[in-house]
Write a protein that holds these residues in place. Structure first.
Motif, mmCIF file in Angstrom:
data_model
loop_
_atom_site.group_PDB
_atom_site.id
_atom_site.type_symbol
_atom_site.label_atom_id
_atom_site.label_comp_id
_atom_site.label_asym_id
_atom_site.label_seq_id
_atom_site.Cartn_x
_atom_site.Cartn_y
_atom_site.Cartn_z
ATOM 1 N N ASN A 19 0.836 -1.188 0.000
ATOM 2 C CA ASN A 19 0.000 0.000 0.000
ATOM 3 C C ASN A 19 0.875 1.244 0.000
ATOM 4 O OD1 ASN A 19 -2.910 -0.190 0.006
ATOM 5 N ND2 ASN A 19 -2.609 -1.619 1.695
ATOM 6 N N VAL A 20 0.544 2.171 -0.868
ATOM 7 C CA VAL A 20 1.262 3.436 -0.876
ATOM 8 C C VAL A 20 0.576 4.368 0.115
ATOM 9 C CG1 VAL A 20 2.172 3.339 -3.202
ATOM 10 C CG2 VAL A 20 -0.139 4.147 -2.838
ATOM 11 N N VAL A 21 1.305 5.332 0.625
ATOM 12 C CA VAL A 21 0.696 6.315 1.518
ATOM 13 C C VAL A 21 0.171 7.449 0.633
ATOM 14 C CG1 VAL A 21 1.102 7.936 3.388
ATOM 15 C CG2 VAL A 21 2.176 5.682 3.417
ATOM 16 N N LEU A 144 1.458 -2.766 11.150
ATOM 17 C CA LEU A 144 0.470 -2.720 10.069
ATOM 18 C C LEU A 144 0.844 -3.598 8.877
ATOM 19 C CD1 LEU A 144 -0.282 1.118 10.099
ATOM 20 C CD2 LEU A 144 -1.751 -0.702 10.987
ATOM 21 N N SER A 145 1.893 -4.399 9.034
ATOM 22 C CA SER A 145 2.334 -5.193 7.874
ATOM 23 C C SER A 145 1.262 -6.148 7.334
ATOM 24 C CB SER A 145 3.644 -5.931 8.171
ATOM 25 O OG SER A 145 3.500 -6.766 9.281
ATOM 26 N N ILE A 149 1.253 -2.487 4.842
ATOM 27 C CA ILE A 149 1.788 -1.158 5.121
ATOM 28 C C ILE A 149 3.018 -1.346 5.997
ATOM 29 C CG2 ILE A 149 1.368 1.095 6.170
ATOM 30 C CD1 ILE A 149 -1.610 0.621 5.688
ATOM 31 N N ASN A 150 4.125 -0.844 5.500
ATOM 32 C CA ASN A 150 5.393 -1.042 6.176
ATOM 33 C C ASN A 150 5.568 0.046 7.233
ATOM 34 O OD1 ASN A 150 7.871 -1.921 6.820
ATOM 35 N ND2 ASN A 150 8.879 -1.203 4.952
ATOM 36 N N GLN A 151 4.780 -0.031 8.290
ATOM 37 C CA GLN A 151 4.684 1.091 9.217
ATOM 38 C C GLN A 151 4.061 0.592 10.528
ATOM 39 O OE1 GLN A 151 2.722 4.494 7.254
ATOM 40 N NE2 GLN A 151 1.791 4.920 9.228
ATOM 41 N N THR A 152 4.373 1.295 11.608
ATOM 42 C CA THR A 152 3.767 0.977 12.900
ATOM 43 C C THR A 152 2.831 2.122 13.260
ATOM 44 O OG1 THR A 152 5.796 -0.141 13.537
ATOM 45 C CG2 THR A 152 4.278 0.400 15.297
ATOM 46 N N LEU A 153 1.638 1.778 13.723
ATOM 47 C CA LEU A 153 0.681 2.812 14.118
ATOM 48 C C LEU A 153 0.820 3.027 15.622
ATOM 49 C CD1 LEU A 153 -1.680 4.548 12.952
ATOM 50 C CD2 LEU A 153 -3.225 2.732 13.702
#
Ligand code: HEC
Length: 187
Positions: A19-21, A144-145, A149-153
């Protein structure tokens, strides 16, 4: 075949399902700012940070029309003060922002103290919004993987944060603090 070939294929597969931001267009940025700040407390105080209601008096207004907004500003006693503060152009910007939220299926998750498994339905391949409320007194960090999504919420105690994602075509599960949210796709 050598390793670099496999790495290339793996990279291609990841990009295909990453997913792109999304960058928000300006009118949405302005509408969102008004939504959060108008009158000092914003619409958010009564309709939730992401217009999702979130148990507040005003309820969910994602996708509300300009007619509905004008009608509420004139007739809803708690909103009448805001009526004078909002020029027609500003009302339009807020409605555009609400429309952008209304276009995204809403996935809500409230994280409490108890171990729990919740489920929600996804609409595959739809740009969706996950709105997570941290109902505990400690900050949480959610990986969020599973949503590609390569990100932590990160969510502060009692705060709500949201993230947009394109729903996968298969079921996935998010986990934090011993709790799980199963996102189901009818296969
Ligand atoms: C002090 C609380 C409060 C604030 C602040 C507030 N609202 Fe409301 N709003 C309400 C209540 C209460 C209702 C009526 C809900 C109901 O009848 O279910 C309402 C209704 C509405 C409706 C009509 C929904 C429908 O179903 O027709 C819209 C649209 C709306 N508000 C938008 C906004 C926007 C945009 C803002 C910010 C500019 C805002 N509200 C600020 C309390 C508030």
């Amino acid at each position: 075949m050598n390793m670099s070939f496999y790495k290339l294929v793996a990279a291609m597969l990841l990009t295909a399902y990453a997913n792109v931001v999304y960058a928000e267009p300006n009118e949405l940025v302005f509408g969102k700012k008004l939504y959060l700040t108008i009158g000092g407390y914003g619409c958010a105080a009564c309709h939730g940070k992401y217009a999702n209601g979130a148990g507040n008096v005003g309820g969910n207004i994602r996708g509300a029309s300009i007619e509905q907004l004008n009608h509420a500003l004139e007739n809803e006693p708690t909103m009448q003060l805001l009526g004078d503060a909002l020029a027609p152009e500003q009302r339009g910007l807020i409605v555009q922002y609400l429309a952008s939220l209304g276009a995204m299926p809403l996935v809500e998750w409230s994280i409490g103290e108890d171990t729990d498994i919740k489920t929600q339905q996804l609409i595959p391949k739809q740009l969706s919004q996950l709105v997570v409320k941290n109902d505990t007194l400690v900050a949480i960090a959610m990986d969020l993987s599973p949503l590609a999504i390569n990100q932590t919420l990160h969510i502060e105690p009692l705060d709500t944060q949201a993230v947009q994602f394109v729903a996968p075509a298969f079921s996935v599960s998010l986990q934090v603090n011993g709790q799980a949210l199963q996102l189901l796709v009818n296969e």
